[in-house]
Write a protein that holds these residues in place. Sequence first.
Motif, PDB file in Angstrom:
ATOM      1  N   GLY A 222       0.877  -1.319   0.047  1.00 48.56           N
ATOM      2  CA  GLY A 222      -0.068  -0.009   0.081  1.00 48.56           C
ATOM      3  C   GLY A 222       0.927   1.324  -0.113  1.00 48.56           C
ATOM      4  N   MET A 223       2.098   0.995   0.175  1.00 45.10           N
ATOM      5  CA  MET A 223       3.081   2.097   0.070  1.00 45.10           C
ATOM      6  C   MET A 223       2.923   2.813  -1.374  1.00 45.10           C
ATOM      7  N   ALA A 224       2.771   1.922  -2.225  1.00 44.82           N
ATOM      8  CA  ALA A 224       2.904   2.658  -3.795  1.00 44.82           C
ATOM      9  C   ALA A 224       2.115   3.689  -4.020  1.00 44.82           C
ATOM     10  N   PRO A 225       0.701   3.324  -3.888  1.00 44.88           N
ATOM     11  CA  PRO A 225      -0.182   4.572  -4.539  1.00 44.88           C
ATOM     12  C   PRO A 225      -0.130   5.710  -3.490  1.00 44.88           C
ATOM     13  N   ILE A 226      -0.017   5.549  -2.134  1.00 50.91           N
ATOM     14  CA  ILE A 226       0.321   6.539  -1.288  1.00 50.91           C
ATOM     15  C   ILE A 226       1.718   7.304  -1.565  1.00 50.91           C
ATOM     16  N   LEU A 227       2.391   6.743  -1.897  1.00 55.60           N
ATOM     17  CA  LEU A 227       3.755   7.606  -2.098  1.00 55.60           C
ATOM     18  C   LEU A 227       3.521   8.333  -3.617  1.00 55.60           C
ATOM     19  N   SER A 228       2.837   7.642  -4.287  1.00 58.93           N
ATOM     20  CA  SER A 228       2.489   8.510  -5.814  1.00 58.93           C
ATOM     21  C   SER A 228       1.665   9.740  -5.265  1.00 58.93           C
ATOM     22  N   LEU A 229       0.787   9.777  -4.481  1.00 60.34           N
ATOM     23  CA  LEU A 229       0.036  10.848  -3.911  1.00 60.34           C
ATOM     24  C   LEU A 229       0.792  11.826  -3.457  1.00 60.34           C
ATOM     25  N   LEU A 230       1.671  11.151  -2.538  1.00 61.22           N
ATOM     26  CA  LEU A 230       2.463  12.479  -1.751  1.00 61.22           C
ATOM     27  C   LEU A 230       3.569  12.861  -2.770  1.00 61.22           C
ATOM     28  N   ARG A 231       4.105  12.432  -3.464  1.00 62.11           N
ATOM     29  CA  ARG A 231       4.811  12.946  -4.502  1.00 62.11           C
ATOM     30  C   ARG A 231       4.281  13.934  -5.346  1.00 62.11           C
ATOM     31  N   GLN A 232       2.928  13.348  -5.729  1.00 63.89           N
ATOM     32  CA  GLN A 232       2.165  14.540  -6.422  1.00 63.89           C
ATOM     33  C   GLN A 232       1.988  15.957  -5.748  1.00 63.89           C
ATOM     34  N   CYS A 255      10.492   0.999   4.429  1.00 60.29           N
ATOM     35  CA  CYS A 255      11.118   1.087   3.255  1.00 60.29           C
ATOM     36  C   CYS A 255      10.448   2.779   2.763  1.00 60.29           C
ATOM     37  N   PHE A 256      11.579   3.316   2.127  1.00 62.34           N
ATOM     38  CA  PHE A 256      11.270   4.571   1.625  1.00 62.34           C
ATOM     39  C   PHE A 256      11.389   5.594   2.836  1.00 62.34           C
ATOM     40  N   ASP A 257      12.044   5.311   3.976  1.00 64.53           N
ATOM     41  CA  ASP A 257      12.300   6.323   4.966  1.00 64.53           C
ATOM     42  C   ASP A 257      12.809   7.509   4.930  1.00 64.53           C
ATOM     43  N   ASP A 258      13.897   7.279   4.028  1.00 67.68           N
ATOM     44  CA  ASP A 258      14.700   8.561   3.579  1.00 67.68           C
ATOM     45  C   ASP A 258      13.804   9.630   2.871  1.00 67.68           C
ATOM     46  N   GLU A 259      13.188   9.066   1.842  1.00 70.57           N
ATOM     47  CA  GLU A 259      12.508  10.080   1.060  1.00 70.57           C
ATOM     48  C   GLU A 259      11.316  10.722   1.701  1.00 70.57           C
ATOM     49  N   LEU A 260      10.580   9.594   2.475  1.00 72.43           N
ATOM     50  CA  LEU A 260       9.321  10.226   3.559  1.00 72.43           C
ATOM     51  C   LEU A 260      10.017  11.075   4.316  1.00 72.43           C
ATOM     52  N   ARG A 261      11.139  10.950   5.202  1.00 70.73           N
ATOM     53  CA  ARG A 261      11.381  12.245   6.078  1.00 70.73           C
ATOM     54  C   ARG A 261      11.863  13.354   5.186  1.00 70.73           C
ATOM     55  N   GLY A 262      12.407  13.382   4.069  1.00 70.01           N
ATOM     56  CA  GLY A 262      12.572  14.159   3.103  1.00 70.01           C
ATOM     57  C   GLY A 262      11.240  15.181   2.807  1.00 70.01           C
ATOM     58  N   LEU A 263      10.237  14.303   2.494  1.00 66.65           N
ATOM     59  CA  LEU A 263       8.944  15.034   2.321  1.00 66.65           C
ATOM     60  C   LEU A 263       8.465  15.622   3.623  1.00 66.65           C
ATOM     61  N   GLU A 264       8.750  15.245   4.805  1.00 65.21           N
ATOM     62  CA  GLU A 264       8.405  16.245   5.918  1.00 65.21           C
ATOM     63  C   GLU A 264       9.204  17.661   5.909  1.00 65.21           C
ATOM     64  N   ARG A 265      10.137  17.656   5.128  1.00 75.14           N
ATOM     65  CA  ARG A 265      11.002  19.084   4.989  1.00 75.14           C
ATOM     66  C   ARG A 265      10.388  19.806   3.785  1.00 75.14           C
ATOM     67  N   THR A 266       9.967  18.882   2.835  1.00 73.42           N
ATOM     68  CA  THR A 266       9.495  19.424   1.517  1.00 73.42           C
ATOM     69  C   THR A 266       7.926  20.020   1.522  1.00 73.42           C
ATOM     70  N   LEU A 267       7.265  19.363   2.086  1.00 71.77           N
ATOM     71  CA  LEU A 267       5.908  19.605   2.203  1.00 71.77           C
ATOM     72  C   LEU A 267       5.730  20.555   3.549  1.00 71.77           C
ATOM     73  N   PRO A 268       4.913  21.568   3.389  1.00 77.75           N
ATOM     74  CA  PRO A 268       4.790  22.750   4.545  1.00 77.75           C
ATOM     75  C   PRO A 268       4.180  22.025   5.893  1.00 77.75           C
ATOM     76  N   ASP A 269       3.058  20.777   5.797  1.00 82.44           N
ATOM     77  CA  ASP A 269       2.461  20.520   7.076  1.00 82.44           C
ATOM     78  C   ASP A 269       2.362  18.781   6.987  1.00 82.44           C
TER      79      ASP A 269
END
Length: 348
Positions: A222-232, A255-269
């Motif tokens: 289920g990581m895949a489609p949610i990651l797609s939406l977060l990247r969007q 998995c994808f921990d580094d990217e998701l932690r990076g999104l915490e810095r990229t996405l405002p909230d």
Amino acid sequence: MAGKHQVRFEPVGVEIPVDEDQTILRAAAEQGVMLMHGCKEGQCGSCKSFLLEGDDVEHDRYSTFALPDYEAEEGFTLLCRAHAYEDLTVELLNYDEELIRSGLPIRQAVVEVVANEPVTHDLRRLAVRLAEPETFEFFPGQYVDIAVPGTDEARSFSMANVSASSGELEFVIKVYPDGLFSTFLADKLAVGDRLEVTGPFGVFTLREAPEKELVFVGGGAGMAPILSLLRQMAELGLDRPTRFYYGARSRRDLCFDDELRGLERTLPDFRYVPALSEPAADDAWDGEVGLITDVVRRCEGDLTAADAYVCGPPPMVEAAVELLPALGVDDGRVFYDKFTTTGDGEAD
């Protein structure tokens, strides 16, 4: 030659021609009409509808959990398994008028494998490049069917990327012991091999609701489609308050921990909240512990202002779909993909 009949969908007033040898859902998808659906196998009930006019309908095999016999007798139908043998008027019980006319017609494509690598002990990242045609449109959160070479079978997998503008599709796929596609993926599929894909399918797409906060709940592939939406969201610069709760058994399942932690810095909230249900003694885990739905219940308060997106194994999805309305999410604003299982034990 198979006959063709008109099928009208109410209350949206959309009408399409449908061949007798194709399901109503498939005919709609081929014409870019985006009806609500999930598994396409008659198991989840997402496409359940009611026959208002006409009753000459035959169904491919389906689960009576999705459509009990008494409902079938009353006139309910599963559009993913239904074949029309006369003109019909169908009442859609589960629909999104915003999406229904915005669908992308399904297409077939040949792709070439460019990466097949493990991201956990039982999840693999599969990346493919479009060979023919060179373009393929989909909405973030959708999925395609991948044909299993040497068989008449196909398996459904969600894209993890936002678009195929780069010419590639990316998947996160769970490897099941003795799974038909899993075995092929783990033991035989190599860089340079070609696969056939069909799609896009699915309605697990980000709805326009800037006033709504977002709660994502996921597990496994289920990581895949949610990651797609977060990247969007990152690409669009959306600033909606967002939390992503991801459930795993132990640290080796993350998995994808580094990217998701990076999104915490990229996405405002945005906040990423992984949780382990059975952390190993050597995990040195100081994060959330417990079933992911218990973690959501513990961490969230009133969710009346939220949209919720849920994707993962059926037990997790079922628990989350029951929990989220109890926390205030409107029933119609809980969007989910539930991975059904095939006869060989592999998830679609």
